[in-house]
Design an enzyme around this catalytic site. Structure first.
Site, mmCIF file in Angstrom:
data_model
loop_
_atom_site.group_PDB
_atom_site.id
_atom_site.type_symbol
_atom_site.label_atom_id
_atom_site.label_comp_id
_atom_site.label_asym_id
_atom_site.label_seq_id
_atom_site.Cartn_x
_atom_site.Cartn_y
_atom_site.Cartn_z
ATOM 1 N N HIS A 139 15.990 3.640 0.385
ATOM 2 C CA HIS A 139 15.101 2.572 -0.049
ATOM 3 C C HIS A 139 15.730 1.745 -1.165
ATOM 4 C CE1 HIS A 139 10.959 3.594 1.785
ATOM 5 N NE2 HIS A 139 11.897 4.221 2.476
ATOM 6 N N ASN A 147 6.831 1.932 -0.748
ATOM 7 C CA ASN A 147 7.558 2.890 -1.579
ATOM 8 C C ASN A 147 6.664 3.864 -2.344
ATOM 9 O OD1 ASN A 147 10.182 2.086 -0.971
ATOM 10 N ND2 ASN A 147 10.216 0.517 -2.566
#
Length: 317
Positions: free
Chosen positions: A67, A95
């Site tokens: 990420h 996230n």
């Protein structure tokens, strides 16, 4: 206390092993050999200790690395906390389930006490993910270090850049291709799902009427039972959630991929052969995975020698 003789021997061994390889971007496998020579054992021991207490952190660390790199390049910006002027990457919807931040803080704290202002947060994430893979039984590999560039995390960019669990293989090939990855790279990186779990909220749409026909009927019942526990109920990607192996690809062959974006890799003619190869040959998967991870660790870090090294990974200096 480390003796001068031991340090000299350590440096000599690195030289003989082919150290001090610098690229045009200033990155090197041995970037910290002089200014923080014990960065590797510190990261390794801290990560190993944390994983012994909580093996599920292995998947979390690999996911954090992905990420971080995928949004704005491997710059450690996923670690930044939200401020009044900026919504951090970690607080965007895609996230919110990323974890492992305390472990990164622990590593950073130890490194700052020994060599303040030297080791970047981006490199710590990459090294921690690498150690997590190795600790879980996966391939041993190294990554170029010296990444310093950092930008603030923006919520909108996070949402637009992350691959979604509803993507089909063609969409995944396209999205990864835009970042310079081949279809083989994409399938190899998807193999990171051999670690960890998915939450019901990410796959429950496959259970709607009609049920996703690409799933094995018995497996669809398994997922339905999992979702009785609510959106946060967890389903392992394969039968060995804390072991890095090729079982993820074998699950796809059985039509037991948890996410639509997993199972689609077996359904697409361009990726099905890759899945079959990895399911049959774990060594091939390991080799391609480590090469793809090194490639990913270099996303958007062409100016690796420029920028700041944050004293606290959660905020800019």
């Amino acid at each position: 206390m480390v003796s001068a003789n031991f340090l000299g021997v350590f440096l000599l061994m690195e030289l003989l092993a082919g150290g001090f390889r610098f690229g045009a971007d200033g990155l090197s496998m041995n970037y910290y050999i002089f200014n923080c020579p014990f960065v590797e054992p510190i990261v390794r021991s801290t990560v190993a200790s944390a994983l012994q207490s909580d093996p599920t952190l292995a998947a979390a660390l690999v996911r954090m690395h992905f990420h971080d790199c995928w949004i704005q390049g491997c710059d450690g910006s996923i670690l930044l906390d939200t401020t009044k002027d900026n919504t951090a990457e970690k607080d965007s919807p895609g996230n919110l389930s990323v974890r492992g931040f305390k472990l990164i803080d622990d590593v950073k704290g130890k490194l700052e006490s020994m060599c303040p202002g030297v080791v970047s947060c981006a490199d710590i994430i990459a090294m921690a993910a690498r150690e997590a893979v190795s600790w879980s039984g996966g391939p041993v590999y190294d990554i170029p270090k010296g990444k310093k560039r950092m930008e603030g995390g923006l919520k909108s960019r996070t949402l637009s850049n992350l691959p979604f669990p509803t993507f089909n293989a063609s969409q995944l090939i396209g999205v990864f291709g835009q970042r310079g990855f081949s279809a083989q790279d994409m399938v190899a990186l998807s193999g990171a799902h051999t670690l960890g779990v998915s939450r019901c909220s990410s796959f429950k749409s496959r259970l709607s009427d009609p049920v996703d026909p690409t799933m094995d009927s018995d497996f669809s019942k398994t997922l339905a039972r999992t979702c009785r526990g609510g959106d946060n109920a967890e389903q392992p990607f394969d039968m060995t959630r804390n072991n890095f192996d090729s079982f993820y690809f074998q699950a796809l062959q059985r039509k037991a991929g948890v996410l639509f974006s997993d199972q689609t890799l077996y359904n697409h003619p361009k990726t099905r052969a890759i899945v079959n190869n990895y399911a049959m040959n774990q060594a091939m998967f390991f080799l391609d995975f480590q090469q793809a991870m090194v490639k990913m660790s270099l996303l958007d870090v062409k100016e690796g020698s420029k920028g700041e090294v944050r004293a606290d990974c959660r905020k800019v200096n």
